[in-house]
Enzyme design. Structure first.
Site, PDB file in Angstrom:
ATOM      1  N   HIS A 182      -1.265  -8.727   3.453  1.00 42.46           N
ATOM      2  CA  HIS A 182      -2.014  -7.505   3.172  1.00 42.46           C
ATOM      3  C   HIS A 182      -3.163  -7.391   4.164  1.00 42.46           C
ATOM      4  O   HIS A 182      -4.024  -8.273   4.248  1.00 42.46           O
ATOM      5  CB  HIS A 182      -2.521  -7.510   1.736  1.00 42.46           C
ATOM      6  CG  HIS A 182      -1.409  -7.365   0.747  1.00 42.46           C
ATOM      7  ND1 HIS A 182      -1.397  -7.974  -0.485  1.00 42.46           N
ATOM      8  CD2 HIS A 182      -0.249  -6.649   0.842  1.00 42.46           C
ATOM      9  CE1 HIS A 182      -0.270  -7.635  -1.113  1.00 42.46           C
ATOM     10  NE2 HIS A 182       0.446  -6.849  -0.333  1.00 42.46           N
ATOM     11  N   ARG A 184      -5.948  -5.691   4.676  1.00 48.49           N
ATOM     12  CA  ARG A 184      -7.396  -5.579   4.435  1.00 48.49           C
ATOM     13  C   ARG A 184      -8.014  -6.839   3.860  1.00 48.49           C
ATOM     14  O   ARG A 184      -9.237  -6.898   3.680  1.00 48.49           O
ATOM     15  CB  ARG A 184      -7.638  -4.424   3.474  1.00 48.49           C
ATOM     16  CG  ARG A 184      -6.993  -4.625   2.097  1.00 48.49           C
ATOM     17  CD  ARG A 184      -6.988  -3.332   1.302  1.00 48.49           C
ATOM     18  NE  ARG A 184      -6.240  -3.457   0.062  1.00 48.49           N
ATOM     19  CZ  ARG A 184      -5.949  -2.431  -0.733  1.00 48.49           C
ATOM     20  NH1 ARG A 184      -6.315  -1.219  -0.378  1.00 48.49           N
ATOM     21  NH2 ARG A 184      -5.284  -2.612  -1.840  1.00 48.49           N
ATOM     22  N   ARG A 240      -3.523  -1.521   3.608  1.00 56.48           N
ATOM     23  CA  ARG A 240      -2.902  -2.703   2.979  1.00 56.48           C
ATOM     24  C   ARG A 240      -1.551  -3.082   3.583  1.00 56.48           C
ATOM     25  O   ARG A 240      -1.240  -4.256   3.778  1.00 56.48           O
ATOM     26  CB  ARG A 240      -2.720  -2.388   1.493  1.00 56.48           C
ATOM     27  CG  ARG A 240      -1.800  -3.323   0.711  1.00 56.48           C
ATOM     28  CD  ARG A 240      -1.724  -2.839  -0.733  1.00 56.48           C
ATOM     29  NE  ARG A 240      -0.665  -3.443  -1.506  1.00 56.48           N
ATOM     30  CZ  ARG A 240      -0.818  -4.474  -2.337  1.00 56.48           C
ATOM     31  NH1 ARG A 240      -1.984  -5.059  -2.453  1.00 56.48           N
ATOM     32  NH2 ARG A 240       0.199  -4.926  -3.031  1.00 56.48           N
ATOM     33  N   ASN A 256       4.627  -7.585   0.776  1.00 58.45           N
ATOM     34  CA  ASN A 256       4.802  -8.458  -0.389  1.00 58.45           C
ATOM     35  C   ASN A 256       5.598  -7.788  -1.519  1.00 58.45           C
ATOM     36  O   ASN A 256       5.521  -8.200  -2.672  1.00 58.45           O
ATOM     37  CB  ASN A 256       3.452  -8.966  -0.898  1.00 58.45           C
ATOM     38  CG  ASN A 256       3.600 -10.260  -1.687  1.00 58.45           C
ATOM     39  OD1 ASN A 256       4.503 -11.062  -1.404  1.00 58.45           O
ATOM     40  ND2 ASN A 256       2.756 -10.462  -2.693  1.00 58.45           N
ATOM     41  N   ARG A 257       6.381  -6.790  -1.164  1.00 59.34           N
ATOM     42  CA  ARG A 257       7.392  -6.224  -2.059  1.00 59.34           C
ATOM     43  C   ARG A 257       8.740  -6.129  -1.337  1.00 59.34           C
ATOM     44  O   ARG A 257       9.678  -5.555  -1.861  1.00 59.34           O
ATOM     45  CB  ARG A 257       6.983  -4.808  -2.524  1.00 59.34           C
ATOM     46  CG  ARG A 257       5.659  -4.739  -3.272  1.00 59.34           C
ATOM     47  CD  ARG A 257       5.694  -5.472  -4.594  1.00 59.34           C
ATOM     48  NE  ARG A 257       4.440  -5.348  -5.349  1.00 59.34           N
ATOM     49  CZ  ARG A 257       3.322  -6.037  -5.106  1.00 59.34           C
ATOM     50  NH1 ARG A 257       3.291  -6.940  -4.120  1.00 59.34           N
ATOM     51  NH2 ARG A 257       2.250  -5.860  -5.849  1.00 59.34           N
ATOM     52  N   SER A 310      -6.279 -11.846  -1.379  1.00 63.41           N
ATOM     53  CA  SER A 310      -7.573 -11.647  -2.043  1.00 63.41           C
ATOM     54  C   SER A 310      -7.552 -10.302  -2.747  1.00 63.41           C
ATOM     55  O   SER A 310      -6.856  -9.391  -2.306  1.00 63.41           O
ATOM     56  CB  SER A 310      -8.714 -11.713  -1.021  1.00 63.41           C
ATOM     57  OG  SER A 310      -8.758 -10.554  -0.212  1.00 63.41           O
ATOM     58  N   GLU A 383      -5.429 -15.985  -5.056  1.00 65.18           N
ATOM     59  CA  GLU A 383      -6.226 -14.778  -4.896  1.00 65.18           C
ATOM     60  C   GLU A 383      -7.638 -15.304  -4.698  1.00 65.18           C
ATOM     61  O   GLU A 383      -8.229 -15.903  -5.601  1.00 65.18           O
ATOM     62  CB  GLU A 383      -6.138 -13.867  -6.134  1.00 65.18           C
ATOM     63  CG  GLU A 383      -4.780 -13.220  -6.343  1.00 65.18           C
ATOM     64  CD  GLU A 383      -4.474 -12.079  -5.373  1.00 65.18           C
ATOM     65  OE1 GLU A 383      -5.397 -11.664  -4.639  1.00 65.18           O
ATOM     66  OE2 GLU A 383      -3.318 -11.620  -5.355  1.00 65.18           O
TER      67      GLU A 383
HETATM   68  O1  0X9 Z   1      -0.071  -7.309  -5.399  1.00 66.86           O
HETATM   69  C1  0X9 Z   1       0.061  -8.316  -4.684  1.00 66.86           C
HETATM   70  O2  0X9 Z   1       0.914  -8.404  -3.818  1.00 66.86           O
HETATM   71  C2  0X9 Z   1      -0.867  -9.500  -4.857  1.00 66.86           C
HETATM   72  N1  0X9 Z   1      -2.176  -9.109  -5.221  1.00 66.86           N
HETATM   73  S1  0X9 Z   1      -3.111  -8.341  -4.121  1.00 66.86           S
HETATM   74  O3  0X9 Z   1      -4.260  -7.808  -4.821  1.00 66.86           O
HETATM   75  N2  0X9 Z   1      -3.631  -9.397  -3.082  1.00 66.86           N
HETATM   76  O4  0X9 Z   1      -2.346  -7.349  -3.469  1.00 66.86           O
HETATM   77  C3  0X9 Z   1      -0.273 -10.433  -5.915  1.00 66.86           C
HETATM   78  C4  0X9 Z   1       0.769 -11.191  -5.287  1.00 66.86           C
HETATM   79  C5  0X9 Z   1       1.512 -12.173  -6.054  1.00 66.86           C
HETATM   80  N3  0X9 Z   1       2.201 -12.898  -5.038  1.00 66.86           N
HETATM   81  C6  0X9 Z   1       3.522 -12.971  -4.727  1.00 66.86           C
HETATM   82  N4  0X9 Z   1       4.467 -12.609  -5.559  1.00 66.86           N
HETATM   83  N5  0X9 Z   1       3.815 -13.458  -3.553  1.00 66.86           N
HETATM   84 ZN    ZN Z   2      -2.720  -9.248  -1.254  1.00 68.69          ZN
END
Ligand code: 0X9
Ligand code: ZN
Length: 473
Positions: A182, A184, A240, A256-257, A310, A383
């Site tokens: 991410h 930022r 992001r 991260n999706r 974070s 985090e």
């Molecule tokens: O939403 C996210 O991807 C993460 N939180 S954030 O506020 N940094 O964006 C949580 C990620 C959980 N991690 C993984 N599944 N890798």
């Molecule tokens: Zn993140």
């Protein structure tokens, strides 16, 4: 409804969305995104419904999870009237967010003129890359630069491998630590570079570090999303995602999706390109996740992983896509609890451990689920401490200091638990020769082939081997 879901279902007024709707994109040089007159307000929320109501007014929740208690929101000028009319009690903590962003960049520019600790303030992509080179130059016997591949816009995804000559032998396990999926989350590459710095500089003087660096290879990739990271420095501080788009506009994919384990669920990700949790068109549709995946496939000795994010002071482990517990839940809890205790002991910060789905919110297509679900790797995330995405720079060193012993514990754990079941012939690589060697022991009923330890050598043991072989364990 949890916070991320609310954001997706609501107005989608994430920080990162502004550029997606405006002019800035990869092909046309663009003006910086400005947050002129945007306020940050604090209020007490009783439930996630309060957060959703604020989002409906046009505010963005700045926390990592919605729980009862004080919460902060970004309120654009046009939403201020609606907030005043809502009758909610709040306190303005930042009058003009743009002034904060300007002050941050002025501070960083001024700081560059004075020679000082590298960790005194945030660093841009080039500075991170240069510091990797500096650490390698300092101890070429311990550290090598690694180049994993290139991003969508052609930037290098780089890192370093740190390991000592030591006694570990050729089968030494590897720990992969990466950050800034991410864009930022600026404190995250500082944290992983703090780890790299400590490994290299303290090797000679700290026997605990020396022992671990001799037994484990640390693979550290500070910026997984270099296009997005660069964009947060040049144009939009709170972007992001990556920089996926077309000639007309950039929407971005949430890297991260985009990982290929249970990808595509509507719980924990979105199919809407303008959502902050947009998953892309297919698993691994993005060069950045492809590069990371291919690197991991080429390094079967990776036994543990940490994907640093974070903020929110959490320690996360699988699953993200379901509330079911993993078969290794007890192991994750043991490691997570020890990491928690080690972090707490440094500066008293409480990083609550737990599975992503319940400890933060549902995440599908996240990296940890792929590492664990497809590779059997014990994968965690921090985090980091906040607040938000730009904690004052005085937090960088404490954040590095508190997570260092926890990450070292991850290394210690794999150093102590690294038997590669499927390296049957013990040559440190897993090939068809291992398969044949196992087959011969198994069909002879050799006691060693009783992999599930039930006293009999049978088809169940064969399946245990097959699974280990398939996942490089
Ligand atoms: O939403 C996210 O991807 C993460 N939180 S954030 O506020 N940094 O964006 C949580 C990620 C959980 N991690 C993984 N599944 N890798
Ligand atoms: Zn993140």
């Amino acid at each position: 409804m949890n916070r991320r879901m609310a954001l997706v279902a609501g107005l989608g007024l994430g920080f990162g969305l502004a550029p997606a709707m405006g002019q800035p994109n990869a092909t046309v040089p663009s003006e910086a995104v400005r947050y002129e007159g945007h306020r940050v307000v604090r209020m007490d929320v009783a439930s996630p419904a309060d957060v959703a109501a604020m989002e409906a007014l046009g505010a963005e929740f700045l926390g990592c999870e919605a729980h009862a208690g004080p919460a902060e929101f970004r309120v654009p000028p046009e939403a201020m009237g609606r907030l005043n009319g809502s009758g909610r009690a709040f306190q303005v903590v930042v009058e003009n967010l743009q002034a904060e962003v300007d002050a941050e960049s002025a501070r960083i520019r001024a700081g560059r003129a004075v020679r000082g600790d590298w960790f005194a303030d945030y660093k841009d992509l080039q500075e991170v890359s240069d510091y990797v080179d500096a650490l390698v130059a300092l101890r070429p016997d311990l550290a090598q630069r690694i180049s994993l591949g290139v991003s969508l816009e052609g930037r290098e995804i780089f890192g370093l491998r740190v390991t000592g000559a030591g006694t570990g032998g050729p089968c030494r396990p590897e720990l992969l630590v990466n950050s800034a999926q991410h864009a930022r989350e600026w404190i995250t590459p500082m944290t992983t570079m703090f780890l790299a710095d400590a490994l290299v500089r303290r090797y000679d003087t700290d026997p605990y570090i020396r022992d671990l660096v001799d037994r484990v290879a640390f693979l550290i990739v500070p910026v997984v999303n270099p296009d997005g990271y660069d964009y947060t420095w040049t144009t939009a501080r709170f972007w992001r995602k990556n920089r996926r788009g077309d000639a007309a506009q950039v929407w971005g994919v949430d890297l991260n999706r985009n990982w290929g384990h249970q990808w595509g669920l509507n719980i924990g990700s979105s199919g809407n390109p303008f959502s902050e949790t947009y998953r892309g068109t297919a698993p691994f549709s993005e060069p950045e996740t492809q590069v990371m995946r291919d690197f991991v496939l080429a390094h079967p000795a990776i036994r543990s992983h940490n994907d640093v994010h974070s903020s929110g002071q959490l320690i996360l482990f699988p699953w993200g896509y379901t509330k079911e517990l993993t078969p290794d839940h007890a192991t994750f809890e043991v490691i997570g609890d020890e990491m928690h205790d080690r972090i707490l002991a440094v500066h008293g910060r409480d990083y609550r451990p737990g599975p992503t789905f319940t400890n933060i919110y549902p995440v599908s297509g996240g990296s940890k689920d792929w590492f664990y679900g497809e590779r059997g790797v014990l994968s965690f995330s921090y985090e980091m401490r906040g607040p938000g995405f730009n904690p004052p720079p005085g937090n960088i060193i404490p954040a590095g200091e508190e997570t260092l012993p926890a990450t070292l514990y991850q290394a210690e754990w794999i150093a102590d638990h690294s038997v590669f079941i499927s390296d049957w012939n013990g040559d440190c690589s897993i090939t068809v020769a291992d398969f044949l060697a196992f087959l011969s022991d198994w069909s002879a009923g050799a006691p060693r082939a009783d992999l599930n330890g039930d006293g009999a050598v049978n088809v169940a043991d064969f399946l245990v081997f097959l699974d280990a072989y398939a996942t490089g364990q």
